[in-house]
Structure formats: structure tokens, C-alpha cells
Design a protein around this motif. Structure first.
Motif, PDB file in Angstrom:
ATOM      1  N   LEU A 182      35.553 -58.654  44.633  1.00 21.89           N
ATOM      2  CA  LEU A 182      34.143 -58.627  44.231  1.00 21.89           C
ATOM      3  C   LEU A 182      33.874 -57.501  43.236  1.00 21.89           C
ATOM      4  O   LEU A 182      33.112 -57.683  42.278  1.00 21.89           O
ATOM      5  CB  LEU A 182      33.242 -58.477  45.459  1.00 21.89           C
ATOM      6  CG  LEU A 182      33.116 -59.712  46.352  1.00 21.89           C
ATOM      7  CD1 LEU A 182      32.360 -59.361  47.629  1.00 21.89           C
ATOM      8  CD2 LEU A 182      32.407 -60.838  45.613  1.00 21.89           C
TER       9      LEU A 182
ATOM     10  N   GLN B  72      34.968 -58.674  39.889  1.00 20.39           N
ATOM     11  CA  GLN B  72      34.053 -59.661  39.334  1.00 20.39           C
ATOM     12  C   GLN B  72      32.727 -59.035  38.927  1.00 20.39           C
ATOM     13  O   GLN B  72      32.135 -59.415  37.916  1.00 20.39           O
ATOM     14  CB  GLN B  72      33.843 -60.778  40.356  1.00 20.39           C
ATOM     15  CG  GLN B  72      35.101 -61.595  40.589  1.00 20.39           C
ATOM     16  CD  GLN B  72      35.024 -62.480  41.810  1.00 20.39           C
ATOM     17  OE1 GLN B  72      34.236 -62.244  42.725  1.00 20.39           O
ATOM     18  NE2 GLN B  72      35.847 -63.519  41.851  1.00 20.39           N
ATOM     19  N   MET B  73      32.253 -58.064  39.683  1.00 21.16           N
ATOM     20  CA  MET B  73      30.973 -57.413  39.371  1.00 21.16           C
ATOM     21  C   MET B  73      31.019 -56.653  38.048  1.00 21.16           C
ATOM     22  O   MET B  73      30.021 -56.597  37.324  1.00 21.16           O
ATOM     23  CB  MET B  73      30.586 -56.465  40.506  1.00 21.16           C
ATOM     24  CG  MET B  73      30.116 -57.155  41.766  1.00 21.16           C
ATOM     25  SD  MET B  73      29.851 -55.972  43.121  1.00 21.16           S
ATOM     26  CE  MET B  73      29.246 -57.064  44.399  1.00 21.16           C
TER      27      MET B  73
END
Length: 231
Positions: free
Chosen positions: A60, A63-64
Motif C-alpha cells: 500500500l 501504491q500510495m
């Protein structure tokens, strides 16, 4: 009692049960991840890979921030490597550094099973030496670095990471709590001293913004440091 009258659970069994619930509910592993995690028992550090929910956290974070290039210190069986490689996508690249040749063989098999081997470069040898070669070769800067190798070398790994990143890059250092021993300045454990030294280096570097978070779960009592390079 806490908050709304809930009992305070302190046992490691309860921590594992909570992790299992979170994984089952939010972070289900596919066959490739399960195989990679289970093969960790065959490496030089059995059961040292991140927990599934921690692997998802790394993904995550990638991806962030839109990470397309990731550097990893410490491969073992490639469990976290798979999470990172999937997060960067087909056009991304993960470079992972591993000292043990037997671990590398296990990791490469797991990466192939997960069908991400084409976006992962495994460099074999002492991680500090491999990182120095990347620096000397003028490697394109990395967007995210995950440091999860031998703890006494953490200061070296941070220094190399700063030479291989850019403003806005994120660095994650794992296993910084050491079951609470991190607070002991007189500890004879070189792993503890490696963590304390790198935390001091982070605090003294004006380019870095950081925090550290304690965790409990299937891996016991531990935690990680999350760093953003601002300059």
C-alpha cells in the motif's frame, strides 16, 4: 479495562488471533504468497519474513506514493519481495539484496511461481557491497527502500539508501523495537545498537522526516520506522 469496557488483551496468543482475523478479512494470501511464506522455514532465518498484513502495508505504501522503483535490503525467501513487486506493477522494478546463495535460490523459485521474476533483480552478496556497486554504477534513484537485513549494518544501509533515493522517497526500516530492548543504551546486543545508531542518524539528518511505530501480532512485539526524504 479500556475505553468502552473492553478487556485489555496482552497475550501473544491473542495478538496472533487478531493478526489472523485481519489477514483473513482484509489481506488474504494467494497460493504463491503462502508457498513463499512457508518456504521461509528453509532459509537461514526461519520465520523471519514479514507478516501478511505487514506485507500488504508495504504494498500500500508503494501504491500510495506511486513507487515504480523499489530497493530491498534482505530477500530471504522473497515473501516481502513478491508484495513489493506486485505493488510496482508490470512496468516497475524491484532490486533486492541477499547475502545467502541458498536463500537466493529459494527466493527465485518463489518469484517465478508468483510470476513477478521479470520485474525483480536479485543481487547476491553482502548488501552493503551490492548497494555500493549500485551507487558507483549511477543507478536510477529508488522511490521506496525497505531495510530488513542484518540490524548492526542499519546505519550503513541508511547511508546507502540516501545515496540511492530522491526527495520524496520513502524508507522503511523493520524490526526496530527488539522486544523493548531498543530503550537500553547499554545493551550488549549488536542488533539493538544497530537500531539505536540508525535512529540517531535519522534524527540528526535534516533531510529526513520520520516516526517509529510499535506493533504486536504474529511476529510478537516489534515495530518499524517510517521515513520520508524531504530533500
Amino acid at each position: 479495562m479500556i475505553g468502552g469496557g473492553l478487556a485489555l488483551y496482552e497475550s501473544e496468543e491473542a495478538w496472533r488471533e487478531v493478526d489472523a482475523y485481519f489477514v483473513q478479512t482484509l489481506t488474504a494470501e494467494d497460493e504463491a504468497l503462502v508457498a513463499a511464506r512457508e518456504s521461509g522455514r528453509e532459509t537461514s532465518m526461519p520465520n523471519a519474513e514479514v507478516a501478511p498484513n505487514q506485507g500488504k502495508l508495504l504494498a500500500l505504501l508503494c501504491q500510495m506514493i506511486g513507487a515504480r522503483r523499489v530497493l530491498e535490503f534482505g530477500t530471504l525467501a522473497g515473501y516481502s519481495t513478491i508484495w513489493l513487486a506486485r505493488a510496482v506493477g508490470e512496468s516497475g522494478q524491484v532490486t533486492t539484496l541477499e547475502f545467502d546463495k541458498d536463500n537466493v535460490a529459494i527466493a527465485r523459485a518463489n518469484l517465478e511461481r508468483a510470476e513477478v521474476h521479470d520485474r525483480v533483480e536479485v543481487l547476491v552478496g553482502p548488501a552493503a557491497d551490492s548497494a555500493q556497486r549500485l551507487i558507483e554504477e549511477g543507478a536510477e534513484p529508488y522511490d521506496l527502500v525497505f531495510i530488513d537485513a542484518d540490524k548492526p549494518s542499519n546505519p550503513q544501509y541508511l547511508k546507502a539508501s540516501l545515496a540511492l533515493t530522491h526527495p520524496g522517497s520513502v524508507i522503511v526500516i523493520d524490526n526496530v523495537v527488539r522486544n523493548g530492548a531498543v530503550t537500553d543504551p547499554g545493551s550488549a546486543d549488536p542488533r539493538v545498537q544497530g537500531v539505536r545508531a540508525v535512529l540517531t542518524d535519522i534524527a540528526d539528518d535534516q533531510r529526513l522526516e520520520a516516526t517509529a511505530v510499535q506493533t504486536v501480532g504474529s511476529k510478537g512485539w516489534d515495530g518499524f520506522t517510517l521515513i520520508r526524504r524531504s530533500q
